[in-house]
Enzyme design. Structure first.
Site, PDB file in Angstrom:
ATOM      1  N   GLY A  21       5.541  30.506 -79.535  1.00 13.78           N
ATOM      2  CA  GLY A  21       5.319  30.130 -80.913  1.00 13.78           C
ATOM      3  C   GLY A  21       4.163  30.933 -81.474  1.00 13.78           C
ATOM      4  O   GLY A  21       4.115  32.151 -81.377  1.00 13.78           O
ATOM      5  N   ASN A  24      -1.547  30.880 -77.960  1.00 11.14           N
ATOM      6  CA  ASN A  24      -1.702  30.932 -76.513  1.00 11.14           C
ATOM      7  C   ASN A  24      -2.559  29.748 -76.087  1.00 11.14           C
ATOM      8  O   ASN A  24      -3.514  29.381 -76.780  1.00 11.14           O
ATOM      9  CB  ASN A  24      -2.365  32.243 -76.096  1.00 11.14           C
ATOM     10  N   ASP A 134       8.741  17.335 -84.781  1.00  7.22           N
ATOM     11  CA  ASP A 134       9.151  18.228 -83.699  1.00  7.22           C
ATOM     12  C   ASP A 134       9.032  17.513 -82.353  1.00  7.22           C
ATOM     13  O   ASP A 134       8.537  18.070 -81.377  1.00  7.22           O
ATOM     14  CB  ASP A 134       8.302  19.501 -83.701  1.00  7.22           C
TER      15      ASP A 134
END
Length: 614
Positions: A21, A24, A134
């Site tokens: 995405g 990190n 989500d």
């Protein structure tokens, strides 16, 4: 980022945890507070993108507004070398996706326990007006003690300010996406509940309900195909538990649970024998056929502008609407051009006495065409990629494997259960069950008879509840869980079992209750400052707390508590030691020898009270 890198002179990078995405993720160590943390830093290729930075900031705001033991806490936020970062609670464990794969099949009671923790967190978010949007196993963490933590509020939104564009975008993960979202409806609390229904499905089957080669196919299935029945996968799943999935994933949001709390309440009794004869859930309102956008891949996250600008400078929106109507444009076309709703356009035209074209006939024709094409595509896809699980009951394991292979299916490690009707070593059933439609190449689990004889029950004390329940479940036992605090047994481990180890029992007729540790008992810590040492010892005896004492001269009376090392009002674990500082009076009136004598006397008095002297 290299190991040992210091972020803002405080957070030392320990190791990478993953990435994907926009960010990190690293395990780091907070050198100020001496604790492990998770540090999430926006990737270099995203740090100059306003939308990505906004999403990152949204995660921080959403998570810091929510305080719950099942939500990963955000501790800090900042910027390092031009990149935004978040500092969050470190969870030593794995995500639920990996947990399911490693522990499947998971005992039904444990599935319910996991879902209750998830629902508790979602309820807190919803009560704060925040939609996660989500929810998926990858965003749910399981720590070493089996505790659940929800993370990644990056696309969460407040219900009152839900302004992320829905048209031509998909926000969320397609396998868990409610069917109303791809067709332009706004996210709601009930779209979160739909995702939870899919997660419950996956906990029970180790697969998502809809599987396709492209996001388009999966979205189409969510919107148009009935939710597969988990009891077709495993007929032992109680009907009430399946009903929780069916209600949470109803196509029409109005047919779903009204809240996370109501879903949790229903789930809580789903394994009760009183509900054993419950009928399969059927929505009160009919499920309408839904059309999904056919271009769902790689959609960006874009925020709607707060102020809409007119397409043509110098003209009011009303004048533009009238001009477009005179040119023969339909209401829908005008609405798109001026960025207003069709209802608003119709009101303007009616107010000005202008007739307008309706796009309803065209829309109906297009709807019929898309439905037809979508149906044909769906049927073709299923015909070519899905097969029925053949009936292999009463076959030997090798015969069953051969028949499944002929059907284009493979087998995974079998489980065993007692059976009074199926010979030892033969197949009792399969998971998924015979007749289930599964994708070619799918691994099928054989449930093999261990015969109808009794078995000797193992000693499960010291096992984690998940491992013990899984073992008992695979042998055909019914498992129930009871919790109890313990200073000696770690959280999540079995303290005792209701049926003695070594007992010869019939698993099909036996329920085993496992008493599981919740860790050390906790007590509300009072303010002991100002009390006498004797009163402090009495309180410690009553609450099973150990004390240690340090003597110090002060202006307070001799023997009075003048300090404690833990803040009053906090929850104090009874397996820890509370340190108290005791006044020896003014130093001018006492000598070091008398202090030593006093200390010795106090230590002697305290020893009978489960206390110790420093």
């Amino acid at each position: 980022m290299e190991q040992g890198t210091m972020i803002d002179h405080r957070y030392r990078i320990v190791r990478p945890l993953g990435g994907g995405g926009m960010a990190n993720v690293y395990q780091a160590f907070d050198t100020y507070l001496n604790r492990d943390v998770t540090l999430k830093m926006i990737r270099l290729d995203y740090r100059d993108q306003p939308d990505a930075v906004e999403r990152f900031q949204r995660e921080a705001k959403a998570a810091t507004a929510l305080i719950n033991e099942h939500i990963v806490q955000v501790y800090d936020a900042g910027e390092f070398n031009g990149s935004s970062y978040l500092v969050m609670e470190y969870v030593d464990g794995m995500d639920l996706k990996n947990y399911i794969q490693e522990h499947f099949p998971i005992p039904y009671q444990q599935v319910v326990d996991i879902m209750e923790q998830i629902l508790a967190a979602v309820e807190v978010a919803h009560e704060a007006g925040i939609i996660h949007r989500d929810l998926k196993p990858q965003n749910i963490l399981v720590d070493q003690n089996g505790q659940i933590k929800i993370t990644d509020f990056g696309i969460a939104t407040a219900i009152r300010t839900n302004t992320l564009t829905q048209a031509h975008q998909v926000i969320g993960s397609i396998h868990y996406l409610a069917p109303e979202l791809p067709i332009g409806q706004r996210a709601s609390f009930r779209s979160d509940l739909y995702a939870l229904g899919v997660i419950l499905y996956e906990l029970l089957t180790n697969q998502v309900p809809y599987q396709g080669d492209t996001p388009d196919q999966v979205a189409y299935m969510h919107g148009n195909m009935p939710m597969p029945f988990v009891r077709d996968f495993d007929s032992d799943i109680p009907q009430p538990l399946e009903n929780v999935i069916l209600r949470a994933t109803a196509k029409n949001p109005e047919d779903r649970y009204v809240s996370a709390a109501s879903m949790a309440e229903d789930l809580k009794t789903s394994l009760s024998k009183r509900r054993a004869h419950e009928d399969r859930f059927v929505p009160v309102t009919s499920d309408e056929t839904r059309i999904v956008d056919t271009d769902l891949a790689d959609r960006p996250y874009v925020a709607d502008p707060e102020v809409l600008t007119d397409p043509e400078e110098g003209k009011s929106v009303t004048d533009q609407i009238i001009d477009y109507a005179k040119q023969g444009d339909s209401v829908a076309t005008i609405a798109a051009k001026v960025d207003r709703t069709p209802k608003y356009v119709r009101q303007v035209l009616a107010k000005n006495g202008i007739k307008y074209k309706s796009g309803k006939k065209i829309a109906v024709a297009l709807l019929a065409l898309v439905l037809f094409l979508g149906g044909v595509a769906g049927v073709a896809y299923y015909a070519g990629n899905y097969v029925s699980v053949p009936d292999v009951s009463n076959m030997s394991a090798s015969q069953a494997e051969s028949k499944l292979s002929d059907a284009g299916l493979s087998t995974t490690s079998p489980t065993y259960t007692t059976s009074k009707t199926v010979s030892k070593g033969d197949v009792v059933k399969t998971k998924p069950g015979s007749g289930s439609k599964v994708q070619k190449g799918k691994s099928i689990q054989l449930v093999i008879s261990s015969g109808g004889d009794t078995v000797s029950l193992s000693d499960f004390t010291g096992w984690t509840y998940g491992d013990a329940a899984s073992q008992l479940n695979s042998q055909g036992f019914t498992v129930k869980k009871k919790t109890q605090s313990s200073n000696d047994v770690p959280t999540g481990e079995v303290i005792s079992q209701s049926v003695s180890a070594g007992s010869s029992v019939d698993p099909s007729q036996t329920t085993v209750v496992l008493t599981v540790s919740t860790g050390a008992a906790k007590v509300d810590l009072p303010n002991l400052v100002g009390q006498s040492q004797g009163d402090a010892i009495n309180w410690a005896n009553q609450n099973h707390v150990q004390l240690s004492f340090t003597n110090q001269s002060s202006n307070q009376p001799n023997g009075q508590v003048i300090a404690q090392d833990t803040m009053p009002g906090s929850q104090f674990s009874t397996n820890k030691t509370l340190s108290l500082t005791i006044s020896t009076g003014n130093s001018s009136n006492s000598s070091s020898s008398s202090s030593a004598s006093s200390s010795s006397s106090q230590s002697s008095a305290a020893s009978s009270s489960s206390t110790k002297q420093n």
